[in-house]
Design a protein around this motif. Structure first.
Motif, PDB file in Angstrom:
ATOM      1  N   TYR A 169      -2.978   5.489  -9.352  1.00  0.00           N
ATOM      2  CA  TYR A 169      -3.632   6.762  -9.047  1.00  0.00           C
ATOM      3  C   TYR A 169      -5.032   6.822  -9.615  1.00  0.00           C
ATOM      4  O   TYR A 169      -5.961   7.265  -8.976  1.00  0.00           O
ATOM      5  CB  TYR A 169      -2.802   7.931  -9.588  1.00  0.00           C
ATOM      6  N   GLU A 177       2.851  -2.377 -10.036  1.00  0.00           N
ATOM      7  CA  GLU A 177       4.041  -3.178  -9.764  1.00  0.00           C
ATOM      8  C   GLU A 177       3.704  -4.655  -9.674  1.00  0.00           C
ATOM      9  O   GLU A 177       4.582  -5.503  -9.722  1.00  0.00           O
ATOM     10  CB  GLU A 177       4.692  -2.733  -8.440  1.00  0.00           C
TER      11      GLU A 177
ATOM     12  N   VAL B 121       0.363   3.747  -1.710  1.00  0.00           N
ATOM     13  CA  VAL B 121       0.410   4.243  -3.089  1.00  0.00           C
ATOM     14  C   VAL B 121       1.783   4.032  -3.737  1.00  0.00           C
ATOM     15  O   VAL B 121       1.899   3.965  -4.953  1.00  0.00           O
ATOM     16  CB  VAL B 121      -0.043   5.722  -3.137  1.00  0.00           C
ATOM     17  N   LYS B 122       2.824   3.862  -2.936  1.00  0.00           N
ATOM     18  CA  LYS B 122       4.145   3.548  -3.503  1.00  0.00           C
ATOM     19  C   LYS B 122       4.204   2.033  -3.725  1.00  0.00           C
ATOM     20  O   LYS B 122       4.830   1.299  -2.974  1.00  0.00           O
ATOM     21  CB  LYS B 122       5.284   4.022  -2.589  1.00  0.00           C
ATOM     22  N   GLN B 123       3.504   1.599  -4.755  1.00  0.00           N
ATOM     23  CA  GLN B 123       3.308   0.160  -4.954  1.00  0.00           C
ATOM     24  C   GLN B 123       4.611  -0.615  -5.082  1.00  0.00           C
ATOM     25  O   GLN B 123       4.669  -1.791  -4.753  1.00  0.00           O
ATOM     26  CB  GLN B 123       2.433  -0.059  -6.188  1.00  0.00           C
ATOM     27  N   GLU B 124       5.682   0.059  -5.541  1.00  0.00           N
ATOM     28  CA  GLU B 124       6.952  -0.656  -5.721  1.00  0.00           C
ATOM     29  C   GLU B 124       7.548  -1.107  -4.391  1.00  0.00           C
ATOM     30  O   GLU B 124       8.418  -1.969  -4.361  1.00  0.00           O
ATOM     31  CB  GLU B 124       7.964   0.191  -6.499  1.00  0.00           C
ATOM     32  N   ARG B 129       1.191  -5.294   0.702  1.00  0.00           N
ATOM     33  CA  ARG B 129       1.269  -6.536  -0.082  1.00  0.00           C
ATOM     34  C   ARG B 129       2.171  -7.521   0.658  1.00  0.00           C
ATOM     35  O   ARG B 129       1.911  -8.713   0.712  1.00  0.00           O
ATOM     36  CB  ARG B 129       1.810  -6.222  -1.477  1.00  0.00           C
ATOM     37  N   ASP B 175       9.288  13.628  -3.208  1.00  0.00           N
ATOM     38  CA  ASP B 175       8.757  12.733  -4.224  1.00  0.00           C
ATOM     39  C   ASP B 175       7.644  13.444  -4.990  1.00  0.00           C
ATOM     40  O   ASP B 175       6.540  13.631  -4.480  1.00  0.00           O
ATOM     41  CB  ASP B 175       8.228  11.466  -3.536  1.00  0.00           C
ATOM     42  N   GLN B 177       6.115  12.354  -7.554  1.00  0.00           N
ATOM     43  CA  GLN B 177       5.073  11.449  -8.015  1.00  0.00           C
ATOM     44  C   GLN B 177       3.868  11.435  -7.091  1.00  0.00           C
ATOM     45  O   GLN B 177       2.758  11.251  -7.537  1.00  0.00           O
ATOM     46  CB  GLN B 177       5.632  10.035  -8.134  1.00  0.00           C
ATOM     47  N   VAL B 178       4.107  11.583  -5.790  1.00  0.00           N
ATOM     48  CA  VAL B 178       2.979  11.574  -4.866  1.00  0.00           C
ATOM     49  C   VAL B 178       2.576  13.000  -4.501  1.00  0.00           C
ATOM     50  O   VAL B 178       1.748  13.217  -3.626  1.00  0.00           O
ATOM     51  CB  VAL B 178       3.276  10.756  -3.588  1.00  0.00           C
ATOM     52  N   GLY B 241      15.731   3.450  -2.199  1.00  0.00           N
ATOM     53  CA  GLY B 241      15.121   2.144  -2.435  1.00  0.00           C
ATOM     54  C   GLY B 241      14.349   2.171  -3.742  1.00  0.00           C
ATOM     55  O   GLY B 241      13.573   3.082  -3.983  1.00  0.00           O
ATOM     56  N   ALA B 242      14.598   1.159  -4.601  1.00  0.00           N
ATOM     57  CA  ALA B 242      13.929   1.158  -5.906  1.00  0.00           C
ATOM     58  C   ALA B 242      12.716   0.235  -5.910  1.00  0.00           C
ATOM     59  O   ALA B 242      11.670   0.583  -6.429  1.00  0.00           O
ATOM     60  CB  ALA B 242      14.889   0.756  -7.007  1.00  0.00           C
ATOM     61  N   GLU B 243      12.864  -0.948  -5.333  1.00  0.00           N
ATOM     62  CA  GLU B 243      11.723  -1.862  -5.328  1.00  0.00           C
ATOM     63  C   GLU B 243      11.908  -2.964  -4.288  1.00  0.00           C
ATOM     64  O   GLU B 243      13.025  -3.250  -3.863  1.00  0.00           O
ATOM     65  CB  GLU B 243      11.503  -2.495  -6.709  1.00  0.00           C
ATOM     66  N   LEU B 246       9.567 -10.419  -3.527  1.00  0.00           N
ATOM     67  CA  LEU B 246       9.710 -11.606  -2.708  1.00  0.00           C
ATOM     68  C   LEU B 246      10.489 -12.613  -3.536  1.00  0.00           C
ATOM     69  O   LEU B 246      10.080 -12.963  -4.631  1.00  0.00           O
ATOM     70  CB  LEU B 246       8.314 -12.146  -2.390  1.00  0.00           C
TER      71      LEU B 246
ATOM     72  N   THR C  57      17.255   5.482  -8.078  1.00  0.00           N
ATOM     73  CA  THR C  57      16.063   4.638  -8.179  1.00  0.00           C
ATOM     74  C   THR C  57      15.991   3.984  -9.559  1.00  0.00           C
ATOM     75  O   THR C  57      15.645   2.810  -9.685  1.00  0.00           O
ATOM     76  CB  THR C  57      14.790   5.476  -7.947  1.00  0.00           C
ATOM     77  N   PRO C 110      11.337   9.580  -8.686  1.00  0.00           N
ATOM     78  CA  PRO C 110      10.605  10.452  -7.778  1.00  0.00           C
ATOM     79  C   PRO C 110      10.683  11.921  -8.160  1.00  0.00           C
ATOM     80  O   PRO C 110       9.971  12.745  -7.594  1.00  0.00           O
ATOM     81  CB  PRO C 110      11.294  10.208  -6.430  1.00  0.00           C
TER      82      PRO C 110
END
Ligand SMILES: Cc1cc2nc3c(=O)[nH]c(=O)nc-3n(C[C@H](O)[C@H](O)[C@H](O)COP(=O)(O)OP(=O)(O)OC[C@H]3O[C@@H](n4cnc5c(N)ncnc54)[C@H](O)[C@@H]3O)c2cc1C
Ligand code: SF4
Ligand code: SF4
Ligand code: SF4
Lengths: 301, 348, 214
Positions: A169, A177, B121-124, B129, B175, B177-178, B241-243, B246, C57, C110
């Motif tokens: 942010y 991550e 923004v939900k990088q997890e 990526r 959410d 967080q966002v 979903g948590a993360e 790869l 989560t 969240p």
């Protein structure tokens, strides 16, 4: 920019190599650090387990000192734990008016200043990446670390939790991550940064004493992942992870075997080495996990 | 004063324009893009839940009814830049490639809709990526025979058809967080619909939906949910979903299977993020220019949610559709008609 | 044979009996309470527990389940919220305090639950109720650590380790081979030095912090 430098207890004790190499690197790249020399312990994770208010008061005293005595607008620390404590206290002061007034009256009672929760808290890794950056590091390389395979490890509290670090942010913060600041800085020294899945896994250091076998298991998972990834050495930006992965390594290896045996250094030590500084000044003989051997064999020291 | 300005050419704005024109009002419809149909057109929605009707069957007639109507002047690729005056005599500047002109209107309808939440923004979740993590809007385009993959579900990384697909619900919705603690209202039915579409086309592909609650309150939605389980063997797992990582070049997700009290690590070929709705830039801009009150999340706030749902905080300016908060198409059409009625009665 | 006896054949052996008398009830509860939820809420770090909407989560990304069977932050919160105190004590008390503070949970929650701190608060809640029968290592460490911080202002890692081992009755262990030689290496390399005490007015601060703890 005026920067207060808060090393934290570990850097004045077991992790003095991190303290000294940080100063060498900062000086070499023209970052002026003013050491907040009358700092107290930030309270680490223990204060917040014992008493909420104390966990704000301890870091606030440090920040008050930085602001009041050193007149800086930003405070930088190389320790993930201190970084967490300071950010957490600021977040509480900014989001919870009761917490803020508690802190303010505490500072007043002990004859300190009027800290309001407004100093910018930075991690040395993030600061170094943003203010200096890989490009300048590359240009300053005197002795390339070419041929050295490094696993770049970050630990937990450098990017987590984003509720207080604001990674993702706030601009200038690393990816929360998939951190990459240290990877790029190390790559700039000529070293080969290996792909390392445990980069942001937990080393278990918080339980290094309370639950030794669990901590050793977590540490072993990190160390052996680094080794499996083909690394010669593991670099990190946190003295607490350093204690868990380096100082405890003999015990870990005893319990989990040689898969977990790999030299551990602070990232600033490797950058210093690439700048041409001596192993002695960088205290590369300090780590229990003996990085000298591999560095010698690669002709780097 | 019998001229009405409608801002936004999505389903809502189209329906409102058409109804007003039918009642004899002159309508100017201002749309910032060079096409009509809003998000439905932008992302080439293919089929609509719950009837699996082609989106074109619904949206095309609405667009035609507007384009063929002599009472409606359509300004594409246009925006409003300023407002002066008050009801019933608003002076509005409309800007487009031909320049800027001022017109006078008796009333204004704002139907500027929503924007798909950007999950970067939900990088997890690794969107942007990992190539094979995609959004539900991207899936809409893919499943459309006129879309970029000509209707084939293809993994962006290698163009292969995925054998295992996971869908994450509530991405950017519910959410804190966002900053979007609200429910997106359509994510559940859209995912269920997409799961069925995938299974219909590729019966060998397995589809797993990771959810917290399946919110199936619309007409026929609950039935569609049942159908997905019974006829298509879509697997619904209760756990957010948590993360996404790869592992050996394979996408791997982590979540908790809360009913089993156990975390799971699941390797899949593709992950669809059911990204929710967020107030778009266009809505925020319109609110600023027109001086309208917004709610905590940026959506337009009605004068009174119960008693005057289509009136804005400003007299003579009306609001409708997904710019007030997440809404499905059926209800957008109802809103379009309702706002037209409200405008007509206010201009009497 | 009584009316309500049941018959069952297991491995060829015929069993007759009244099942209810020797099988535990499968019913989880007949009564619930929010008493425990309210208690945890009042502990340091426990404030956000009631925000949890049980999405999983935290557990999905948690470091520990891979290493510690049945470790489940969402589950702990659920047990407290639903008042399953007995179950928490019988099945989970040894797990709760194993949390390693990696903060993956809080990082991603969240709903704005500070999960890591809530888990710590649940452990503290159990500690306060003395379910462990002795000082837990976590408690002992926190005490030793905070004593040192409050008295000296800074910590001395070696002293902490020593005090911690003493407090948990394992000083002997520490004096054994590994730990000692490690300590020796640290001493000789000059990394262990006693802090001279430069902090302005620490006595005053220390006094004030002690009051806070009262
Ligand atoms: C992935 C996905 C799938 C969906 N599938 C379904 C489905 O199957 N069934 C269903 O019922 N619903 C579905 N929906 C919901 C549906 O998309 C909405 O209900 C509908 O698009 C809302 O219509 P609208 O006209 O209110 O807004 P929009 O469609 O957003 O239209 C608003 C229009 O206003 C224009 N505009 C914005 N700002 C300005 C400005 N300042 N000046 C000029 N023009 C402006 C925009 O360009 C746009 O054309 C789905 C939603 C999502 C996210
Ligand atoms: S509609 Fe479904 S996917 Fe969307 S926020 Fe609500 S529960 Fe989540
Ligand atoms: S992530 Fe947060 S809301 Fe979800 S189960 Fe864990 S604590 Fe509860
Ligand atoms: S902080 Fe504790 S509960 Fe949270 S993810 Fe880490 S180990 Fe699990």
């Amino acid at each position: 920019m005026k920067l207060g430098y808060f090393p934290g207890c570990s850097l004045k004790g077991m992790a003095r190599a991190y303290d000294e190499s940080t100063k060498i690197v900062a000086e070499g790249f023209g970052i002026e650090l003013m050491e907040v020399d009358d700092f107290n312990c930030c309270g680490a994770l223990e204060a917040k387990g014992s008493n909420e208010k104390l966990s704000y008061m301890l870091p606030a005293r440090v920040m008050d000192s930085a602001k009041g005595r050193f007149h800086v607008d930003a405070i930088v620390t190389p320790c993930n734990g201190c970084y967490h404590s300071l950010l957490r206290a600021n977040a509480a002061m900014n989001e919870d008016s009761a917490a803020k007034s508690d802190v303010i009256s505490f500072l007043k009672d002990v004859g300190y200043g009027t800290y309001e929760g407004d100093i910018d808290v930075r991690h040395f890794l993030e600061l170094f990446y943003n203010e200096v950056g890989p490009e300048k590091v590359k240009n300053a390389v005197k002795k390339s670390l070419k041929g050295l395979k490094v696993a770049s490890y970050y630990g937990c509290l450098y990017e987590r939790p984003k509720t207080i670090t604001k990674t993702g942010y706030k601009s200038k913060r690393d990816d929360s991550e998939n951190p990459y600041f240290q990877d790029e800085l190390l790559a700039a020294t000529g070293a080969e940064v290996v792909k390392f899945e445990a980069a942001a896994s937990c080393c278990g250091g918080a339980h290094a004493l309370q639950d030794e076998s669990l901590a050793a298991t977590l540490s072993a998972a990190v160390l052996s992942a680094a080794k499996k990834a083909g690394a010669d050495i593991l670099a990190l930006p946190c003295p607490l992870c350093g204690a868990a992965l380096d100082i405890k390594q003999p015990e870990i290896v005893k319990a989990h075997g040689n898969d977990a045996k790999i030299p551990v250094v602070y990232f600033t030590q490797l950058i210093g080495l690439a700048m041409g500084k001596s192993a002695k000044d960088l205290k590369l003989t300090d780590p229990i996990s003996n990085p000298m051997e591999i560095l010698k064999s690669k002709g780097l020291v | 004063m019998k001229t009405v300005l409608v801002i936004g050419g999505g389903v809502t704005g189209l329906k409102a324009s058409y109804e007003l024109a039918e009642m004899g009002y002159n309508v100017s419809l201002v749309e910032k893009e060079d096409y009509l149909g809003g998000q439905v057109a932008k992302h080439k929605y293919y089929k609509l839940a719950p009837d699996m009707r082609l989106a074109g069957e619904v949206i095309d007639p609405v667009i035609k009814s507007v384009e063929n109507n002599s009472n409606i002047k359509v300004y594409k690729h246009s925006t409003i830049t300023s407002l002066s005056g008050d009801a019933p005599e608003f002076k509005v500047k409309i800007k487009n490639s031909k320049g800027e002109s001022e017109e006078t209107f008796g009333a204004i309808v704002v139907a500027t809709g929503f924007e798909h939440f950007d999950p970067t923004v939900k990088q997890e979740y690794g969107y942007s990526r990992f190539k094979d993590v995609v959004t539900n809007a991207e899936i809409e385009e893919m499943l459309n025979p006129n879309g970029p993959t000509k209707g084939e579900l293809k993994r962006p990384s290698d163009g292969k058809i995925p054998k295992k697909v996971a869908i994450f619900q509530c991405v950017g919705s519910r959410d804190k967080q966002v900053g979007n603690p609200y429910c997106c209202r359509v994510g559940c039915v859209v995912s269920t619909k997409q799961a069925i579409e995938i299974k219909e086309k590729y019966p060998d592909t397995e589809v797993y939906v990771y959810y917290m609650d399946m919110r199936m309150f619309g007409r026929g939605w609950e039935e569609l949910y049942g159908k997905a389980m019974e006829e298509y063997e879509v697997i619904f797992t209760r756990g957010r979903g948590a993360e996404v990582t790869l592992k050996n070049q394979q996408l791997s997700l982590r979540a908790e299977e809360t009913i089993m009290d156990r975390p799971i690590q699941h390797s899949v070929d593709m992950i669809i993020l059911a990204a929710g709705q967020a107030p778009g830039e266009g809505t925020i801009e319109a609110a600023k220019i027109l001086g309208l009150k917004q709610n905590d999340y940026g959506y337009l706030a009605p004068k009174d949610d119960f008693l005057s749902p289509n009136e804005s905080s400003r007299k003579g300016i009306f609001i409708a559709g997904a710019d007030k908060g997440p809404l499905d198409i059926e209800n957008c059409i109802v809103e379009g008609a309702a706002v037209a009625a409200k405008v007509a009665s206010s201009l009497k | 044979m009584a009316e309500n006896t049941d018959k069952m054949v297991i491995d060829g052996v015929e069993l007759v009996g009244i099942w209810k008398e020797f099988m535990p009830s499968r019913i989880l509860y007949e009564d619930v309470t929010t008493e425990f939820l309210n208690e945890v809420k009042k502990l340091p770090g426990g404030e956000t527990i009631a925000k949890c909407y049980q999405c999983g989560t935290c557990t999905g990304g948690c470091t520990l389940p891979e290493f510690v069977n049945k470790f489940n932050p969402r589950g702990f919160i659920n047990l407290v919220r639903r008042g399953h105190y007995d179950l928490l004590v019988s099945d989970y008390k040894e797990l709760v305090w194993k949390c390693v503070s990696c903060n993956r949970c809080t990082h991603r929650c969240p709903k704005g639950v500070n999960t890591q701190e809530v888990v710590r608060a649940i452990a503290k809640f159990l500690e306060d109720r003395k379910v462990f029968g002795k000082l837990t290592n976590d408690e002992a460490f926190d005490e030793v650590f905070m004593d040192e911080v409050i008295n000296e202002g800074r910590i001395d890692e070696v002293k902490i380790v020593k005090d911690f081992y003493a407090k948990t009755g394992r000083l002997k262990e520490m004096m054994s081979g590994d730990q000692l030689s490690l300590g020796f290496k640290m001493f000789t390399s000059g990394r262990i030095k006693l802090f001279g005490g430069k902090i302005k007015d620490w006595k005053k601060v220390s006094q004030r912090l002690k009051e806070e703890l009262q």
